[in-house]
Write a protein that holds these residues in place. Structure first.
Motif, PDB file in Angstrom:
ATOM      1  N   SER A  37       0.828  -1.212   0.000  1.00 57.93           N
ATOM      2  CA  SER A  37       0.000   0.000   0.000  1.00 57.93           C
ATOM      3  C   SER A  37       0.859   1.257   0.000  1.00 57.93           C
ATOM      4  CB  SER A  37      -0.935   0.008   1.215  1.00 57.93           C
ATOM      5  OG  SER A  37      -1.863  -1.057   1.151  1.00 57.93           O
ATOM      6  N   ALA A  38       2.069   1.148   0.560  1.00 60.98           N
ATOM      7  CA  ALA A  38       2.986   2.289   0.592  1.00 60.98           C
ATOM      8  C   ALA A  38       3.774   2.429  -0.707  1.00 60.98           C
ATOM      9  CB  ALA A  38       3.950   2.143   1.767  1.00 60.98           C
ATOM     10  N   GLY A  39       3.532   1.523  -1.657  1.00 64.53           N
ATOM     11  CA  GLY A  39       4.170   1.630  -2.957  1.00 64.53           C
ATOM     12  C   GLY A  39       5.324   0.679  -3.193  1.00 64.53           C
ATOM     13  N   ARG A  40       5.652  -0.142  -2.208  1.00 64.25           N
ATOM     14  CA  ARG A  40       6.764  -1.085  -2.365  1.00 64.25           C
ATOM     15  C   ARG A  40       6.305  -2.356  -3.078  1.00 64.25           C
ATOM     16  NH1 ARG A  40      12.337  -0.214  -0.752  1.00 64.25           N
ATOM     17  NH2 ARG A  40      12.290   1.656   0.560  1.00 64.25           N
ATOM     18  N   ARG A  41       7.197  -2.912  -3.894  1.00 64.58           N
ATOM     19  CA  ARG A  41       6.979  -4.257  -4.391  1.00 64.58           C
ATOM     20  C   ARG A  41       7.277  -5.227  -3.255  1.00 64.58           C
ATOM     21  NH1 ARG A  41      10.934  -5.407  -7.826  1.00 64.58           N
ATOM     22  NH2 ARG A  41      12.041  -3.461  -7.404  1.00 64.58           N
ATOM     23  N   VAL A  42       6.487  -6.292  -3.152  1.00 64.41           N
ATOM     24  CA  VAL A  42       6.593  -7.216  -2.022  1.00 64.41           C
ATOM     25  C   VAL A  42       6.752  -8.644  -2.523  1.00 64.41           C
ATOM     26  CG1 VAL A  42       5.378  -8.190  -0.017  1.00 64.41           C
ATOM     27  CG2 VAL A  42       5.224  -5.733  -0.502  1.00 64.41           C
ATOM     28  N   VAL A  43       7.671  -9.367  -1.896  1.00 69.50           N
ATOM     29  CA  VAL A  43       7.782 -10.807  -2.090  1.00 69.50           C
ATOM     30  C   VAL A  43       7.307 -11.449  -0.786  1.00 69.50           C
ATOM     31  CG1 VAL A  43       9.311 -12.756  -2.524  1.00 69.50           C
ATOM     32  CG2 VAL A  43       9.727 -10.560  -3.669  1.00 69.50           C
ATOM     33  N   LEU A  44       6.194 -12.147  -0.845  1.00 71.43           N
ATOM     34  CA  LEU A  44       5.619 -12.791   0.345  1.00 71.43           C
ATOM     35  C   LEU A  44       5.885 -14.285   0.256  1.00 71.43           C
ATOM     36  CD1 LEU A  44       3.904 -12.689   2.936  1.00 71.43           C
ATOM     37  CD2 LEU A  44       1.869 -12.858   1.487  1.00 71.43           C
ATOM     38  N   HIS A  45       6.632 -14.797   1.224  1.00 68.34           N
ATOM     39  CA  HIS A  45       7.058 -16.203   1.189  1.00 68.34           C
ATOM     40  C   HIS A  45       6.358 -17.028   2.263  1.00 68.34           C
ATOM     41  CE1 HIS A  45       9.545 -19.579   2.657  1.00 68.34           C
ATOM     42  NE2 HIS A  45       9.779 -19.783   1.386  1.00 68.34           N
ATOM     43  N   SER A  46       5.982 -18.233   1.891  1.00 69.51           N
ATOM     44  CA  SER A  46       5.551 -19.244   2.837  1.00 69.51           C
ATOM     45  C   SER A  46       5.977 -20.597   2.294  1.00 69.51           C
ATOM     46  CB  SER A  46       4.025 -19.220   3.020  1.00 69.51           C
ATOM     47  OG  SER A  46       3.616 -20.253   3.911  1.00 69.51           O
ATOM     48  N   ARG A  47       6.062 -21.571   3.170  1.00 70.20           N
ATOM     49  CA  ARG A  47       6.458 -22.909   2.723  1.00 70.20           C
ATOM     50  C   ARG A  47       5.343 -23.614   1.965  1.00 70.20           C
ATOM     51  NH1 ARG A  47       8.531 -25.518   8.217  1.00 70.20           N
ATOM     52  NH2 ARG A  47       6.610 -24.463   8.884  1.00 70.20           N
ATOM     53  N   THR A  48       4.106 -23.148   2.125  1.00 69.59           N
ATOM     54  CA  THR A  48       2.981 -23.826   1.477  1.00 69.59           C
ATOM     55  C   THR A  48       2.162 -22.861   0.619  1.00 69.59           C
ATOM     56  OG1 THR A  48       1.367 -23.438   3.240  1.00 69.59           O
ATOM     57  CG2 THR A  48       2.810 -25.354   3.482  1.00 69.59           C
ATOM     58  N   GLY A  49       1.733 -23.360  -0.538  1.00 74.17           N
ATOM     59  CA  GLY A  49       0.894 -22.559  -1.404  1.00 74.17           C
ATOM     60  C   GLY A  49      -0.461 -22.271  -0.796  1.00 74.17           C
ATOM     61  N   THR A  50      -0.959 -23.197   0.009  1.00 72.06           N
ATOM     62  CA  THR A  50      -2.265 -22.996   0.656  1.00 72.06           C
ATOM     63  C   THR A  50      -2.241 -21.770   1.551  1.00 72.06           C
ATOM     64  OG1 THR A  50      -2.743 -25.365   0.607  1.00 72.06           O
ATOM     65  CG2 THR A  50      -3.995 -24.024   2.175  1.00 72.06           C
ATOM     66  N   ARG A  51      -1.183 -21.640   2.346  1.00 74.17           N
ATOM     67  CA  ARG A  51      -1.075 -20.466   3.232  1.00 74.17           C
ATOM     68  C   ARG A  51      -0.981 -19.185   2.422  1.00 74.17           C
ATOM     69  NH1 ARG A  51       0.287 -19.504   8.541  1.00 74.17           N
ATOM     70  NH2 ARG A  51      -1.005 -21.351   8.848  1.00 74.17           N
ATOM     71  N   GLU A  60      -6.883  -9.194   0.193  1.00 73.74           N
ATOM     72  CA  GLU A  60      -7.905  -8.641  -0.689  1.00 73.74           C
ATOM     73  C   GLU A  60      -9.149  -8.236   0.094  1.00 73.74           C
ATOM     74  OE1 GLU A  60     -10.178  -9.657  -4.904  1.00 73.74           O
ATOM     75  OE2 GLU A  60      -9.028 -11.224  -3.865  1.00 73.74           O
ATOM     76  N   ASP A  61      -9.580  -9.081   1.021  1.00 74.94           N
ATOM     77  CA  ASP A  61     -10.749  -8.755   1.846  1.00 74.94           C
ATOM     78  C   ASP A  61     -10.491  -7.503   2.677  1.00 74.94           C
ATOM     79  OD1 ASP A  61     -12.055 -10.962   0.857  1.00 74.94           O
ATOM     80  OD2 ASP A  61     -11.696 -12.222   2.618  1.00 74.94           O
ATOM     81  N   SER A  62      -9.299  -7.415   3.263  1.00 77.99           N
ATOM     82  CA  SER A  62      -8.948  -6.253   4.090  1.00 77.99           C
ATOM     83  C   SER A  62      -8.934  -4.980   3.258  1.00 77.99           C
ATOM     84  CB  SER A  62      -7.580  -6.474   4.737  1.00 77.99           C
ATOM     85  OG  SER A  62      -7.166  -5.330   5.449  1.00 77.99           O
ATOM     86  N   LEU A  63      -8.352  -5.031   2.075  1.00 71.90           N
ATOM     87  CA  LEU A  63      -8.291  -3.852   1.206  1.00 71.90           C
ATOM     88  C   LEU A  63      -9.688  -3.415   0.769  1.00 71.90           C
ATOM     89  CD1 LEU A  63      -5.232  -4.880  -0.968  1.00 71.90           C
ATOM     90  CD2 LEU A  63      -5.315  -2.919   0.594  1.00 71.90           C
ATOM     91  N   ARG A  64     -10.550  -4.369   0.491  1.00 78.69           N
ATOM     92  CA  ARG A  64     -11.906  -4.019   0.058  1.00 78.69           C
ATOM     93  C   ARG A  64     -12.714  -3.407   1.212  1.00 78.69           C
ATOM     94  NH1 ARG A  64     -12.210  -5.186  -4.969  1.00 78.69           N
ATOM     95  NH2 ARG A  64     -11.141  -6.988  -5.881  1.00 78.69           N
ATOM     96  N   PRO A  78      -6.209   2.987  -0.863  1.00 79.17           N
ATOM     97  CA  PRO A  78      -5.481   2.401  -1.986  1.00 79.17           C
ATOM     98  C   PRO A  78      -6.386   1.508  -2.826  1.00 79.17           C
ATOM     99  CG  PRO A  78      -4.275   2.122   0.084  1.00 79.17           C
ATOM    100  CD  PRO A  78      -5.636   2.621   0.440  1.00 79.17           C
ATOM    101  N   ASP A  79      -6.137   1.479  -4.121  1.00 81.18           N
ATOM    102  CA  ASP A  79      -6.886   0.621  -5.031  1.00 81.18           C
ATOM    103  C   ASP A  79      -6.485  -0.830  -4.769  1.00 81.18           C
ATOM    104  OD1 ASP A  79      -7.672  -0.965  -7.239  1.00 81.18           O
ATOM    105  OD2 ASP A  79      -7.695   0.796  -8.548  1.00 81.18           O
ATOM    106  N   PRO A  80      -7.433  -1.697  -4.363  1.00 81.46           N
ATOM    107  CA  PRO A  80      -7.070  -3.089  -4.050  1.00 81.46           C
ATOM    108  C   PRO A  80      -6.328  -3.791  -5.176  1.00 81.46           C
ATOM    109  CG  PRO A  80      -9.283  -2.629  -3.277  1.00 81.46           C
ATOM    110  CD  PRO A  80      -8.854  -1.443  -4.075  1.00 81.46           C
ATOM    111  N   ALA A  81      -6.750  -3.571  -6.412  1.00 78.49           N
ATOM    112  CA  ALA A  81      -6.112  -4.247  -7.542  1.00 78.49           C
ATOM    113  C   ALA A  81      -4.659  -3.802  -7.702  1.00 78.49           C
ATOM    114  CB  ALA A  81      -6.887  -3.973  -8.831  1.00 78.49           C
ATOM    115  N   VAL A  82      -4.400  -2.526  -7.489  1.00 76.41           N
ATOM    116  CA  VAL A  82      -3.034  -2.007  -7.608  1.00 76.41           C
ATOM    117  C   VAL A  82      -2.146  -2.576  -6.510  1.00 76.41           C
ATOM    118  CG1 VAL A  82      -1.608   0.076  -7.479  1.00 76.41           C
ATOM    119  CG2 VAL A  82      -3.755   0.104  -8.782  1.00 76.41           C
TER     120      VAL A  82
END
Length: 306
Positions: A37-51, A60-64, A78-82
């Motif tokens: 939301s502050a304009g940074r590109r983010v890499v979000l890591h977890s060991r599982t795709g489900t998480r 997405e729910d929080s942004l909406r 902020p625009d959720p899609a952006v």
């Protein structure tokens, strides 16, 4: 030497580049949201795709929700899609290489954090700092697993991350002044106000204070002094707390809090951190708070805690 940024003094910039968030639970997802939301590109890591899928849905729910609230108030959000477009999710830790800032937000397990930081130290050699969102594990213990302990710092954010403004910046025994300054600058960039914990003491500032309050609240309920609902109501009405201590621990998880209290008791030998039997009984029964539907309050109804 005491590091800090004087009020009104210019803040040193944090290098451009992505922010790597390691751990996609509630805290990690919140951190990814505010950084993007502050304009940074983010890499979000977890060991599982489900998480990661759960984290993206939660973001997405929080942004909406924020967008709907802003529209009702006549303000801008902020625009959720952006924002979502700035977040890249991955199960490969190697994708964090090249990050300008790295924040770890995995479970409160000292060994797991040390192993992770040893890997991040090798992968993210150019990062301004490697930060841990731990709420109580000494930063010095985590930094000891790296070859650059001067670049390791604590950044203890608060849940829910998109709403809570505080960030505790925790200096480890070998954390450099430039690292502390960079962490404070980054916290301000993503809309947080920071306080500096100069001594790497168990529980830092807020966890230590809040643990005492919560444990005493549990004792009062255990002794029959009052109900959990009235105790929380008293703290909201009398102290201006937005949430009572028992509702707060229900949100973070009674099982997590039990571990925090036990760690503080071991580290300090202070009897104020000895947990009442009621806490252990609830945890053993599987009543861990909101995530299980019941803790000190019952969340099976739609109204939630009082």
């Amino acid at each position: 030497m005491t590091a800090g940024i004087r009020p009104g003094a210019p803040r040193p910039p944090v290098p451009d580049g992505p922010v790597a968030i390691v751990g996609a639970g509630t805290m990690g997802a919140g951190l990814a949201q505010i950084a993007a939301s502050a304009g940074r590109r983010v890499v979000l890591h977890s060991r599982t795709g489900t998480r990661l899928d759960q984290a993206r849905t939660g973001i997405e729910d929080s942004l909406r929700r924020l967008a709907r609230r802003a529209a009702a108030d006549g303000t801008k959000a902020p625009d959720p899609a952006v924002v979502l477009g700035r977040i890249h999710t991955t199960t490969r830790l190697e994708d964090c290489a090249g990050a300008a800032v790295v924040i770890e937000s995995i479970a409160e397990d000292r060994t797991a954090k040390q192993e992770l930081f040893a890997r991040l130290d090798r992968l993210c050699a150019d990062a301004a700092f490697l930060a841990s969102n731990t709420s109580g594990i000494p930063i010095g213990d985590i930094a000891a697993a790296t070859a650059r302990p001067e670049r390791v710092v604590g950044t203890h954010f608060f849940s829910p991350v998109p709403v809570m403004r505080l960030c505790e910046i925790v200096r480890g025994p070998r954390t450099g002044d430039d690292t502390v300054a960079a962490a404070r600058t980054f916290a301000a960039e993503i809309g947080k106000e920071s306080v500096l914990v100069e001594r790497d003491t168990p529980g830092f500032i807020t966890t230590r204070l809040l643990t005492v309050l919560i444990l005493e609240a549990v004792r009062m309920v255990e002794e029959g002094t009052c109900t959990a609902a009235d105790l929380d109501r008293a703290c909201r009405l009398g102290f201006g707390h937005p949430m009572g201590p028992l509702a707060s621990v229900d949100l973070s998880g009674l099982d997590v809090f039990q571990d925090v209290a036990a760690a503080l008791h071991r580290a300090t030998a202070n009897p104020v951190f000895r947990a009442p039997a009621l806490l252990a009984e609830l945890v053993a029964a599987g009543h861990h708070g909101r995530k299980t539907g019941r803790g000190f309050h019952d969340y099976t109804a739609t109204t939630g805690a009082p």
